[in-house]
Write a protein that holds these residues in place. Structure first.
Motif, PDB file in Angstrom:
ATOM      1  N   ARG A  95     -43.107 -15.436 120.305  1.00 42.63           N
ATOM      2  CA  ARG A  95     -43.588 -14.979 121.459  1.00 42.63           C
ATOM      3  C   ARG A  95     -42.990 -14.005 122.234  1.00 42.63           C
ATOM      4  NH1 ARG A  95     -48.823 -17.079 123.784  1.00 42.63           N
ATOM      5  NH2 ARG A  95     -48.375 -16.889 125.891  1.00 42.63           N
ATOM      6  N   SER A  96     -41.537 -14.463 122.825  1.00 42.72           N
ATOM      7  CA  SER A  96     -41.114 -13.943 123.762  1.00 42.72           C
ATOM      8  C   SER A  96     -39.742 -13.607 123.568  1.00 42.72           C
ATOM      9  CB  SER A  96     -40.516 -14.887 124.492  1.00 42.72           C
ATOM     10  OG  SER A  96     -41.916 -15.558 125.038  1.00 42.72           O
ATOM     11  N   ASP A  97     -39.840 -12.830 122.645  1.00 44.16           N
ATOM     12  CA  ASP A  97     -38.612 -12.161 121.820  1.00 44.16           C
ATOM     13  C   ASP A  97     -38.656 -11.169 121.010  1.00 44.16           C
ATOM     14  OD1 ASP A  97     -36.726 -14.492 123.469  1.00 44.16           O
ATOM     15  OD2 ASP A  97     -36.280 -15.619 122.060  1.00 44.16           O
ATOM     16  N   ILE A  98     -39.716 -11.484 120.342  1.00 44.92           N
ATOM     17  CA  ILE A  98     -40.119 -10.496 118.766  1.00 44.92           C
ATOM     18  C   ILE A  98     -41.448  -9.699 118.743  1.00 44.92           C
ATOM     19  CG2 ILE A  98     -40.106 -10.667 116.545  1.00 44.92           C
ATOM     20  CD1 ILE A  98     -37.304 -11.369 117.083  1.00 44.92           C
ATOM     21  N   ALA A  99     -42.268 -10.399 119.335  1.00 44.37           N
ATOM     22  CA  ALA A  99     -43.656  -9.731 119.113  1.00 44.37           C
ATOM     23  C   ALA A  99     -43.689  -9.056 120.497  1.00 44.37           C
ATOM     24  CB  ALA A  99     -44.507 -10.394 119.493  1.00 44.37           C
ATOM     25  N   LEU A 146     -44.030  -2.834 121.027  1.00 46.26           N
ATOM     26  CA  LEU A 146     -43.363  -1.368 122.296  1.00 46.26           C
ATOM     27  C   LEU A 146     -42.760  -0.511 121.746  1.00 46.26           C
ATOM     28  CD1 LEU A 146     -42.173  -3.372 125.138  1.00 46.26           C
ATOM     29  CD2 LEU A 146     -44.145  -1.226 125.250  1.00 46.26           C
ATOM     30  N   GLY A 147     -42.218  -0.688 119.960  1.00 48.28           N
ATOM     31  CA  GLY A 147     -41.421   0.557 118.941  1.00 48.28           C
ATOM     32  C   GLY A 147     -40.352   0.476 118.808  1.00 48.28           C
ATOM     33  N   ASP A 169     -42.918 -10.169 128.289  1.00 56.86           N
ATOM     34  CA  ASP A 169     -43.822  -9.727 128.004  1.00 56.86           C
ATOM     35  C   ASP A 169     -43.689  -8.273 127.784  1.00 56.86           C
ATOM     36  OD1 ASP A 169     -44.170  -8.849 130.185  1.00 56.86           O
ATOM     37  OD2 ASP A 169     -46.015 -10.301 130.389  1.00 56.86           O
ATOM     38  N   THR A 170     -44.691  -7.611 127.354  1.00 60.76           N
ATOM     39  CA  THR A 170     -44.319  -5.911 127.211  1.00 60.76           C
ATOM     40  C   THR A 170     -44.154  -5.047 128.354  1.00 60.76           C
ATOM     41  OG1 THR A 170     -46.986  -6.081 127.113  1.00 60.76           O
ATOM     42  CG2 THR A 170     -46.023  -5.559 124.829  1.00 60.76           C
ATOM     43  N   ALA A 171     -45.303  -5.791 129.291  1.00 59.33           N
ATOM     44  CA  ALA A 171     -44.858  -5.639 130.830  1.00 59.33           C
ATOM     45  C   ALA A 171     -43.457  -5.647 131.069  1.00 59.33           C
ATOM     46  CB  ALA A 171     -45.717  -5.701 131.700  1.00 59.33           C
ATOM     47  N   THR A 172     -42.589  -6.654 131.082  1.00 60.52           N
ATOM     48  CA  THR A 172     -41.312  -6.868 131.060  1.00 60.52           C
ATOM     49  C   THR A 172     -40.356  -6.448 130.781  1.00 60.52           C
ATOM     50  OG1 THR A 172     -41.868  -9.369 132.336  1.00 60.52           O
ATOM     51  CG2 THR A 172     -39.136  -8.836 131.439  1.00 60.52           C
ATOM     52  N   TYR A 173     -40.946  -5.978 129.294  1.00 57.93           N
ATOM     53  CA  TYR A 173     -39.321  -5.277 128.580  1.00 57.93           C
ATOM     54  C   TYR A 173     -39.691  -3.830 128.627  1.00 57.93           C
ATOM     55  CZ  TYR A 173     -37.985  -9.535 125.213  1.00 57.93           C
ATOM     56  OH  TYR A 173     -38.045 -10.613 125.253  1.00 57.93           O
ATOM     57  N   ALA A 174     -40.615  -3.209 128.946  1.00 63.61           N
ATOM     58  CA  ALA A 174     -40.744  -1.812 129.140  1.00 63.61           C
ATOM     59  C   ALA A 174     -40.352  -1.899 130.418  1.00 63.61           C
ATOM     60  CB  ALA A 174     -42.591  -1.290 129.886  1.00 63.61           C
ATOM     61  N   SER A 212     -35.643   4.143 125.745  1.00 66.48           N
ATOM     62  CA  SER A 212     -36.396   3.298 124.873  1.00 66.48           C
ATOM     63  C   SER A 212     -36.942   2.519 124.243  1.00 66.48           C
ATOM     64  CB  SER A 212     -37.100   5.119 123.914  1.00 66.48           C
ATOM     65  OG  SER A 212     -36.042   4.944 122.887  1.00 66.48           O
ATOM     66  N   ALA A 213     -37.462   2.037 123.558  1.00 66.19           N
ATOM     67  CA  ALA A 213     -37.809   1.225 122.945  1.00 66.19           C
ATOM     68  C   ALA A 213     -37.451   1.122 121.379  1.00 66.19           C
ATOM     69  CB  ALA A 213     -39.327   0.865 122.478  1.00 66.19           C
TER      70      ALA A 213
END
Length: 245
Positions: free
Chosen positions: A186-190, A195-196, A160-165, A174-175
């Motif tokens: 859901r998991s790879d793209i969104a 996050l940019g 999710d966004t928290a994991t990728y951040a 940076s993203a």
């Protein structure tokens, strides 16, 4: 190493299941086998077995996580509920056996994936980011024959966004300098787009319903869609050009 477009895109991430190798086909077969077991006790259609199992799996994700072991525990719970606790110990044991069979499946890389990963790794640093059962995913990574190409291999509990951040912080970028390749919206793209970052969606012919629960505009400017692995290197280069522009 001389890496093209390094000033913009610095890192390319790959999903694993149904991006590098087959996975969902085996889970779908296990579900069919599960339905045959439960079908000895109830009418599959009247009992809504598929939907019931999916609802049990969804509510258990926070407890069991993703992967074979969580699926099997959910199957056992669903079987007990669906049959009104009438299912036999022998049939519960058969369900456990479905999970063991899933864990024993050899890794089967998708067509063109070795060539595509090597081509991209020749131009960019690449990482593998996957979720699921730790032991099972580690075993598949070892068997796939591509592990040495990846700068890092991350097996996470959720994507999710928290994991990728967190990962971007650990990677020191940076993203906007990251491209993620995967089959799951859901998991790879969104999360990466949110996050940019940049995404390349390579759909698999079957996808677990949970992984399709994402709303992304078809014309999202940071997203590209490809039909197979052969198109991945050029899709990454196209996004790199867009990032510079």
């Amino acid at each position: 190493m001389n890496r093209t477009h390094a000033a913009a895109i610095r890192l390319v991430g790959f999903d694993a299941d149904d991006t590098l190798w087959r996975s969902q086909d085996y889970f779908d077969q296990a579900q069919l086998d599960f339905e045959r077991i439960v079908g000895a006790y109830v009418d599959l259609h009247d009992a809504g077995v598929q939907q019931h199992l999916y609802e049990v799996e969804k509510r258990n994700i926070a407890l069991f996580g993703y992967g074979v072991k969580g699926m099997v525990l959910s199957m056992i719970e669903a079987a007990v509920e669906i049959t009104g606790e009438r299912i036999s110990a022998a049939d519960l044991h058969r369900i456990v056996g479905l999970g063991k069979d899933l864990l024993r499946h050899p890794v089967e890389l998708l067509p063109g994936i070795p060539e595509a990963v090597r081509a991209i790794a020749g131009e960019y640093d690449v990482v593998l980011i996957t979720k699921g059962d730790l032991f099972h995913q580690e075993a598949k990574v070892k068997q796939c024959g591509l592990a040495d190409l990846f700068r890092r291999i991350e097996i996470v509990s959720e994507k999710d966004t928290a994991t990728y951040a967190r990962l971007f912080d650990e990677f020191g970028l940076s993203a906007e300098q990251f491209v993620m390749i995967g089959n799951s919206l859901r998991s790879d793209i969104a999360p990466v787009l949110a996050l940019g970052g940049w995404g390349i969606h390579m759909p698999y012919h079957v996808t677990w319903a949970h992984e399709n629960e994402a709303e992304i505009a078809a014309d999202a400017p940071r997203l590209r869609r490809v039909d197979g692995a052969a198109a991945l290197p050029e899709a990454v280069r196209e996004l790199a050009r867009a990032a510079i522009a």
